[in-house]
Scaffold this motif. Structure first.
Motif, mmCIF file in Angstrom:
data_model
loop_
_atom_site.group_PDB
_atom_site.id
_atom_site.type_symbol
_atom_site.label_atom_id
_atom_site.label_comp_id
_atom_site.label_asym_id
_atom_site.label_seq_id
_atom_site.Cartn_x
_atom_site.Cartn_y
_atom_site.Cartn_z
ATOM 1 N N LEU A 69 4.582 -0.760 -9.339
ATOM 2 C CA LEU A 69 5.089 -0.050 -8.170
ATOM 3 C C LEU A 69 4.280 -0.451 -6.938
ATOM 4 O O LEU A 69 3.126 -0.874 -7.045
ATOM 5 C CB LEU A 69 4.985 1.465 -8.392
ATOM 6 N N ARG A 70 4.895 -0.286 -5.793
ATOM 7 C CA ARG A 70 4.200 -0.652 -4.551
ATOM 8 C C ARG A 70 3.016 0.270 -4.292
ATOM 9 O O ARG A 70 3.119 1.492 -4.428
ATOM 10 C CB ARG A 70 5.178 -0.571 -3.380
ATOM 11 N N GLY A 71 1.896 -0.308 -3.930
ATOM 12 C CA GLY A 71 0.723 0.479 -3.594
ATOM 13 C C GLY A 71 0.641 0.722 -2.096
ATOM 14 O O GLY A 71 0.711 -0.214 -1.310
ATOM 15 N N TYR A 72 0.508 1.993 -1.708
ATOM 16 C CA TYR A 72 0.390 2.333 -0.291
ATOM 17 C C TYR A 72 -1.069 2.496 0.129
ATOM 18 O O TYR A 72 -1.413 2.281 1.284
ATOM 19 C CB TYR A 72 1.173 3.607 0.014
ATOM 20 N N THR A 73 -1.899 2.924 -0.811
ATOM 21 C CA THR A 73 -3.337 3.059 -0.591
ATOM 22 C C THR A 73 -4.030 2.656 -1.897
ATOM 23 O O THR A 73 -3.355 2.493 -2.926
ATOM 24 C CB THR A 73 -3.733 4.516 -0.250
ATOM 25 N N PRO A 74 -5.350 2.540 -1.901
ATOM 26 C CA PRO A 74 -6.043 2.244 -3.163
ATOM 27 C C PRO A 74 -5.850 3.336 -4.226
ATOM 28 O O PRO A 74 -6.072 3.089 -5.418
ATOM 29 C CB PRO A 74 -7.513 2.164 -2.728
ATOM 30 N N ASN A 75 -5.420 4.533 -3.810
ATOM 31 C CA ASN A 75 -5.248 5.638 -4.755
ATOM 32 C C ASN A 75 -3.841 5.713 -5.355
ATOM 33 O O ASN A 75 -3.596 6.512 -6.262
ATOM 34 C CB ASN A 75 -5.547 6.975 -4.068
ATOM 35 N N THR A 76 -2.896 4.934 -4.844
ATOM 36 C CA THR A 76 -1.524 4.980 -5.358
ATOM 37 C C THR A 76 -1.491 4.536 -6.820
ATOM 38 O O THR A 76 -2.082 3.514 -7.174
ATOM 39 C CB THR A 76 -0.596 4.051 -4.552
ATOM 40 N N ILE A 77 -0.789 5.300 -7.654
ATOM 41 C CA ILE A 77 -0.564 4.876 -9.045
ATOM 42 C C ILE A 77 0.536 3.812 -9.011
ATOM 43 O O ILE A 77 1.676 4.095 -8.652
ATOM 44 C CB ILE A 77 -0.140 6.063 -9.928
#
Length: 260
Positions: free
Chosen positions: A168-176
């Motif tokens: 899945l696309r990551g929006y921040t380093p915390n995105t799963i």
């Protein structure tokens, strides 16, 4: 030029189709062509054509065992849309206002639509540092608290259909960004009854959300609190914000006819 009466614009076939749909009320679950023909005072061929048209659009379905007809899923979804957009908004406003009074953080009500979360209404905090209002915006469901609340109660097959790609696309380093990791997180959310967004869509922003259910026990929306991470410390989230959001979700669900 004289203005025409609206009755002059009525399309007879559409009127007959609506008359047909309105026969399914109260305790009436199924009706056959003959019974509908009598009720509507229409020839069986006309009734059959109306049924075929409505069936092709999902508003009527045939019980193959009895060969009778009943309302289809699209009829339910149309009613649910009305409940969500009118009943939900009307009931939500005072509860969102109470949420803000209790914690002075921005509160939202949101719905799930085609893989996205759409925020329908907001009541903002009066604090200078706040999140930007996103009413009307379509946000990815897998990295928002309101979205994860919806996903948590979906079947695995539905989730796979929503996210055909494993990554899945990551929006921040915390995105799963891994679909299987997301599924594991969603199981925990389903058990807990609420979801968190820990800077997964925007750095510096945390959210907590709870589901809103209607009288069919289906999740029709989510209520959430959103704010800067500096005010959303773990201890405050656990001791103050989660209980507030859960209570708001329960109140809204009850107002829509939900019973445990």
């Amino acid at each position: 030029m004289a203005k025409k009466d609206k009755s002059e614009y009525i399309i007879q076939a559409v009127s007959h189709a609506l008359d047909l749909l309105e026969q399914f009320h109260g305790d009436v679950d199924e009706l056959g062509v003959t019974e509908l023909s009598k009720r509507l005072k229409l020839h069986k061929n006309n009734v059959f054509r109306l049924l075929a048209t409505l069936e092709s659009r999902g508003y009527i379905e045939q019980n193959k065992a009895t060969e009778n007809y009943r309302l289809g899923l699209n009829a339910l979804e149309l009613g649910q849309t009305f409940i969500k957009q009118m009943g939900l908004l009307r009931q939500a406003k005072p509860i969102l206002e109470e949420l803000v009074k209790a914690c002075n953080e921005t509160s939202y009500v949101a719905i799930f639509k085609e893989g996205y979360i759409v925020y329908l209404d907001v009541v903002e905090t009066d604090l200078t540092v706040r999140v930007v209002s996103r009413v009307g915006s379509r946000l990815p469901c897998y990295c928002t608290a309101a979205g994860k609340v919806h996903l948590a109660f979906m079947a695995e097959e539905e989730i796979d259909n929503l996210f055909p790609n494993r990554e899945l696309r990551g929006y921040t380093p915390n995105t799963i960004t891994d679909r299987e990791q997301l599924k594991a997180a969603l199981k925990q959310i389903a058990e807990a009854g609420y979801a968190l967004d820990d800077e997964e869509l925007d750095l510096g922003v945390r959210c907590v959300a709870a589901p809103i259910r209607d009288y069919t026990r289906r999740i029709v929306g989510a209520v959430s609190l959103s704010g800067p991470s500096m005010r959303f410390a773990n201890e405050r989230i656990e001791q103050e914000l989660i209980p507030l959001v859960l209570r708001a979700g329960e109140e809204l669900s009850t107002s829509l006819g939900f019973h445990k």
